[in-house]
Design an enzyme around this catalytic site. Sequence first.
Site, PDB file in Angstrom:
ATOM      1  N   LYS A   1      34.200  32.261  35.996  1.00  0.00           N
ATOM      2  CA  LYS A   1      33.952  33.691  36.277  1.00  0.00           C
ATOM      3  C   LYS A   1      34.950  34.592  35.555  1.00  0.00           C
ATOM      4  O   LYS A   1      34.563  35.602  34.953  1.00  0.00           O
ATOM      5  CB  LYS A   1      34.009  33.943  37.788  1.00  0.00           C
ATOM      6  CG  LYS A   1      34.164  35.420  38.121  1.00  0.00           C
ATOM      7  CD  LYS A   1      33.171  35.937  39.102  1.00  0.00           C
ATOM      8  CE  LYS A   1      33.210  37.449  39.130  1.00  0.00           C
ATOM      9  NZ  LYS A   1      33.846  37.988  40.333  1.00  0.00           N
TER      10      LYS A   1
ATOM     11  N   ASP B   1      29.166  35.393  40.878  1.00  0.00           N
ATOM     12  CA  ASP B   1      29.842  34.861  42.063  1.00  0.00           C
ATOM     13  C   ASP B   1      28.795  34.704  43.169  1.00  0.00           C
ATOM     14  O   ASP B   1      27.604  34.931  42.936  1.00  0.00           O
ATOM     15  CB  ASP B   1      31.007  35.765  42.489  1.00  0.00           C
ATOM     16  CG  ASP B   1      30.547  37.201  42.721  1.00  0.00           C
ATOM     17  OD1 ASP B   1      29.325  37.422  42.885  1.00  0.00           O
ATOM     18  OD2 ASP B   1      31.400  38.091  42.733  1.00  0.00           O
TER      19      ASP B   1
END
Length: 411
Positions: free
Chosen positions: A267, A286
């Site tokens: 991420k 996410d």
Amino acid sequence: MTSLSTGFRALPLPIIQLSLAAVLKCGQSFRWTAYPLKLDPEDASSPTHEYRFCLRDRVVCLRQTATNILYRTVQPDPQPNANQRELRDAETLLWLKDYFQLDVDLAFLYEEWGSRDKVFLGIQDRFSGIRMLRQDPWENLISFICSSNNNISRITKMVQSLSKEYSPPLLSLPTPDGSGVEDTYHPFPPPSALTHPDVSARLRSLGFGYRAEFIHRTAKMLVETHGDSIQPQDSDEPSEQWLRTLRDISTEDARAELLKFVGVGRKVADCVLLMSLDKTDVVPVDTHVHQIAIKHYGMKGSTKGKMNMTPKLYEELCTKFVQVWGQYAGWAHSVLFTSDLKSFALHGLLEPTSPLPSPVKNRKKRSREMTDLVRILPTPPSTPSVSESATATEIACNLSPAERVKKRIRK
Ligand SMILES: *[C@@H]1O[C@H](CO)[C@@H](O)[C@H](O)[C@H]1NC(C)=O
């Protein structure tokens, strides 16, 4: 141009192309300072805020009217002559065009996203002018190492205290409110400033938690591995220049390089790819983005409880969003992301550029706006404060109050 913004130059640009109020506060960069301005009662489009950002050699000051970005350059030299001022402003203008990626037509992209996606269509008017910044990759990398398990206000504090601690002040400048107070501006520290063995302990004492170690080790590795690889052409360190060369290689190769750093997972790497390395189709995923994909974009999965974010699932979600939004999927994602922030719950609902009416009218206007709000925002189940009201995406997506409550854990 407004008379209260003397010393500023104007760059013609409509707000649909760039909204500073949104872009500088939505969790892309954490180092802009916003100062409220006294409004000009004669001029309905007078700027509401001044925004300041400290680069290595200058402080850039920005204001926005309905039709222009106003910019001013301040450098330590107190008395530049006219030629020097001309040159500085020309450099700042080039920086602005690069940093805000003004060669990309955002109005065109919004139209395209809106035609491909009903959810986007529902929020696009309130959240206009949200474009991707083209940040410096080094600052971007460290800021997003700070972002793990964190919220915008705390990341902002961290990034600002990192700058204050590890780079000397460039200059001080009176705040724009005329109060005589001066603020001091520190550039973002270069990699070599964070390699000293004491850095980790010091950052811990400043409240960085486990991120302290990650920052120190990443800086050290960067300087050790890429410190001498390129001859410096300007004031940037070679390792910073090396990071910028990742713009020129494929997304996969650039991501592989980023993942070598401590504290950088998929991420964080994707945030850097999108926000400073020109990879416009990368969507940082996410569990929250996963939930949005399940509820509104037909992804399979459970909306109850947390699912493990496996590499395979991550990949599927990225593919899905590129299908929905296209080549600039990462940019579209940031509009949706912003509309889902609690701090933006009221964004676009109040008229930001209207002049201050007299106190009585002001009160009336306020109550009308509040009525409008009540009409627009579905009544939340518990006593709401502003920060707890529904986000725009939730409204656009018609989430039930119960679903909204569940989502409230996310800040
Ligand atoms: C951000 O996180 C900190 C620490 O976890 C917390 O104290 C603070 O209330 C949070 N702020 C917001 C706006 O959520």
